[in-house]
Design an enzyme around this catalytic site. Structure first.
Site, PDB file in Angstrom:
ATOM      1  N   TYR A  71       0.827  -1.198   0.000  1.00  0.00           N
ATOM      2  CA  TYR A  71       0.000   0.000   0.000  1.00  0.00           C
ATOM      3  C   TYR A  71       0.867   1.257   0.000  1.00  0.00           C
ATOM      4  CZ  TYR A  71      -3.832   3.144   1.305  1.00  0.00           C
ATOM      5  OH  TYR A  71      -4.761   4.155   1.330  1.00  0.00           O
ATOM      6  N   LYS A 123       1.091   3.979  -3.118  1.00  0.00           N
ATOM      7  CA  LYS A 123       0.632   5.347  -2.888  1.00  0.00           C
ATOM      8  C   LYS A 123       1.776   6.348  -3.028  1.00  0.00           C
ATOM      9  CE  LYS A 123      -3.756   4.668  -2.260  1.00  0.00           C
ATOM     10  NZ  LYS A 123      -4.751   5.229  -3.199  1.00  0.00           N
TER      11      LYS A 123
END
Length: 258
Positions: A154, A158
């Site tokens: 993640y 991002k």
């Protein structure tokens, strides 16, 4: 709810939002609709017809299906004649200790969070370039700025969204297209509750403990809401932000750098 002083500032604008079926995407869609935009809600799930009724439009699309993305963007442009604002909000969260992270989870996060955003941007950009106007807003995360434990996939994807935002802003700026990102901290969303469930389970805590502790750590003493993010996204799409591009705005209630 949009401030009465800005109602109607997006009248005549066509705004498309991915991951619009719930959470941040739903709040963003409602915010733009309240301010007069023609909103196009996009999600891999079917969006209920009674949610944000017509004139809002709804399309089922998976951002990892690049052919489908191209088809829906072409359809939006053919129907409305323009696309003014594109919000890349679709995303997934996976959690595992770094040494236990599965390559399948890494690849899935990459496909949805980063490649999906890139394909949407690359496909919609020519229409914005042709009309010499556009606003692209990417929903990244605080995790892409400072890193979170047990969240390598993640965080990496991002962080990639932030880099992609800055690079695209340089390339598209000469054509009247701005590209910015928002980096929310912990929010009261379905994803936020999922993170709470995972962290509480890993630490043997009662459900809700992580969210409660995080709220107590923040200077504002509360967690964010989808509406908090929607307000900042609307600002980035407005004429007030016409000279703002290539930025990744951290929206976290003061968590970082405190």
């Amino acid at each position: 709810m949009a401030d009465s002083s800005v109602l109607g500032r997006f009248t005549g604008r066509v705004v498309a939002v991915t991951g619009a079926a719930q959470g941040i995407g739903a709040a963003i869609s409602c915010r733009f609709a309240a301010e007069g935009a023609q909103v196009v809600m996009l999600d891999r799930q079917a969006i209920p017809e009674d949610f944000l009724p017509p004139p809002a439009a709804k399309h089922k699309v998976d951002v990892t299906d690049h052919q489908s993305v191209g088809a829906v963007i072409e359809a939006i442009h053919q129907h409305f004649g323009r696309i003014d604002v594109w919000v890349n909000n679709a995303g997934i969260y996976t959690s595992a200790p770094f040494t236990e992270m599965r390559i399948e989870d890494w690849q899935r996060a990459l496909n949805v969070n980063l490649t999906g955003a890139m394909v949407c941007m690359q496909t919609v950009a020519p229409f914005m370039v042709a009309q010499r106007y556009g606003r692209i807003i990417n929903v990244a995360s605080l995790a892409g700025v400072i890193g979170f434990p047990n969240s390598a996939a993640y965080c990496a994807t991002k962080a990639g969204v932030v880099g992609l935002t800055r690079a695209a802003a340089i390339d598209l700026g000469p054509y009247g297209v701005t590209v910015n990102a928002v980096c929310p901290g912990t929010l009261l969303t379905e994803m936020g509750y999922k993170v709470d469930e995972l962290i509480c389970k890993q630490n043997g805590w009662e459900p809700g403990t992580f969210l409660r502790l995080r709220a107590q750590e923040l200077p504002v003493r509360r967690l964010g809401t989808p509406e908090d993010v929607a307000g900042v996204v609307a600002f980035l799409a407005s004429e007030d932000a016409a000279w703002l591009t290539g930025q990744a705005l951290v929206l976290d209630g003061g968590q970082f750098p405190f």
